[in-house]
Design a protein around this motif. Structure first.
Motif, PDB file in Angstrom:
ATOM      1  N   TYR A 135       0.830  -1.196   0.000  1.00 44.32           N
ATOM      2  CA  TYR A 135       0.000   0.000   0.000  1.00 44.32           C
ATOM      3  C   TYR A 135       0.868   1.252   0.000  1.00 44.32           C
ATOM      4  N   ASP A 136       1.956   1.249   0.772  1.00 39.24           N
ATOM      5  CA  ASP A 136       2.820   2.413   0.873  1.00 39.24           C
ATOM      6  C   ASP A 136       3.626   2.670  -0.395  1.00 39.24           C
ATOM      7  N   SER A 186      -0.735   7.703  -8.486  1.00 40.91           N
ATOM      8  CA  SER A 186      -1.440   8.979  -8.399  1.00 40.91           C
ATOM      9  C   SER A 186      -1.416   9.740  -9.719  1.00 40.91           C
ATOM     10  N   ASP A 193       2.631  11.384  -5.412  1.00 39.20           N
ATOM     11  CA  ASP A 193       3.143  10.165  -4.781  1.00 39.20           C
ATOM     12  C   ASP A 193       3.931  10.498  -3.520  1.00 39.20           C
ATOM     13  N   ALA A 199       1.550  11.075  -0.730  1.00 37.89           N
ATOM     14  CA  ALA A 199       0.919   9.840  -0.245  1.00 37.89           C
ATOM     15  C   ALA A 199       1.752   9.099   0.795  1.00 37.89           C
ATOM     16  N   ARG A 226      -9.667  13.281  -4.585  1.00 35.24           N
ATOM     17  CA  ARG A 226      -9.292  12.601  -3.348  1.00 35.24           C
ATOM     18  C   ARG A 226      -9.992  11.246  -3.360  1.00 35.24           C
ATOM     19  N   CYS A 227      -9.279  10.215  -2.983  1.00 35.73           N
ATOM     20  CA  CYS A 227      -9.825   8.862  -2.972  1.00 35.73           C
ATOM     21  C   CYS A 227     -11.049   8.800  -2.058  1.00 35.73           C
ATOM     22  N   CYS A 286      -8.754   6.532   3.460  1.00 35.09           N
ATOM     23  CA  CYS A 286      -7.711   6.822   2.465  1.00 35.09           C
ATOM     24  C   CYS A 286      -7.805   8.299   2.107  1.00 35.09           C
ATOM     25  N   ARG A 330      -5.448   9.612  -0.120  1.00 35.66           N
ATOM     26  CA  ARG A 330      -4.593   9.808  -1.289  1.00 35.66           C
ATOM     27  C   ARG A 330      -5.279  10.702  -2.305  1.00 35.66           C
ATOM     28  N   TYR A 390      -5.118  11.882  -6.421  1.00 31.96           N
ATOM     29  CA  TYR A 390      -4.671  11.358  -7.715  1.00 31.96           C
ATOM     30  C   TYR A 390      -5.232  12.226  -8.826  1.00 31.96           C
ATOM     31  N   CYS A 401      -8.148   5.822  -5.494  1.00 32.20           N
ATOM     32  CA  CYS A 401      -6.758   5.995  -5.908  1.00 32.20           C
ATOM     33  C   CYS A 401      -6.288   4.784  -6.697  1.00 32.20           C
TER      34      CYS A 401
END
Length: 192
Positions: free
Chosen positions: A6-7, A12, A18, A21, A147-148, A153, A155, A157, A169
């Motif tokens: 996940y990390d 994105s 990125d 994130a 935004r996700c 979440c 993140r 993108y 994302c």
């Protein structure tokens, strides 16, 4: 920043997003992220990434996050609005030329990128900062910031999907979690 899948996703659409994130957790993690993010050609000797590299990357990350969040949440600021994050982003972008690369043949004769010199911290910061400047000053790209919608979440993108209807994302991560949760809710309702 960790080693979990996940990390280490780079989905994105921009290297600056990125960076937002993830949070470099030290010199070693930052060094791995710089290579994984594609800022350096594979096999580039990075040299010593020290603790002095981490703080400016975290500051750049915070600047980009602040500016992107403001764009998504509020849209354009008024003319002449003063934003310290913009000044800091511009300072990072202007600080040094991004690492120069050249084309060379690898052991199999295939053209690959190679650095002209060992990359320095300021040059790598400038590369990410200039990516953020390009993103934030491009009206088409800015309009695609999302935004996700996945639970827990945050993140951000670029939505480059046809019809601009992308919700997550990454469909295989946050989208899959949402589909599993929806299935469980339907199953629980059906049992009642």
């Amino acid at each position: 920043m960790g080693n979990g899948s996940y990390d280490w996703r780079f989905d994105s659409g921009r290297v600056c997003l990125d960076l937002v994130a993830v949070a470099p957790d030290g010199p070693e993690g930052l060094g791995r992220w710089l290579v994984a993010a594609g800022l350096l050609p594979p096999g580039t000797p990075l040299g010593p990434v020290t603790g002095h590299w981490v703080a400016p990357f975290l500051e750049l990350r915070d600047c980009v996050a602040s500016l992107v969040d403001a764009e998504i949440d509020h849209g354009p600021a008024g003319p002449g609005a003063v934003d310290p994050a913009i000044a800091r982003l511009n300072a990072f972008a202007a600080d040094s030329a991004p690492p120069a690369v050249t084309a060379v043949r690898d052991d199999e004769g295939i053209l690959v990128r190679a650095p002209l010199a060992r990359p320095e911290c300021a040059a790598l910061l400038a590369a990410v900062a200039r990516d953020a400047v390009d993103l934030l000053t491009d009206p088409v790209a800015r309009a695609r910031l999302r935004r996700c919608e996945g639970d827990n979440c945050r993140r951000v993108y670029l939505d480059t999907s046809r019809g601009r209807r992308r919700r997550w994302c990454a469909s295989e991560v946050c989208g899959n979690r949402e589909r599993v949760a929806r299935h469980r809710r339907r199953t629980a309702v059906a049992r009642v």
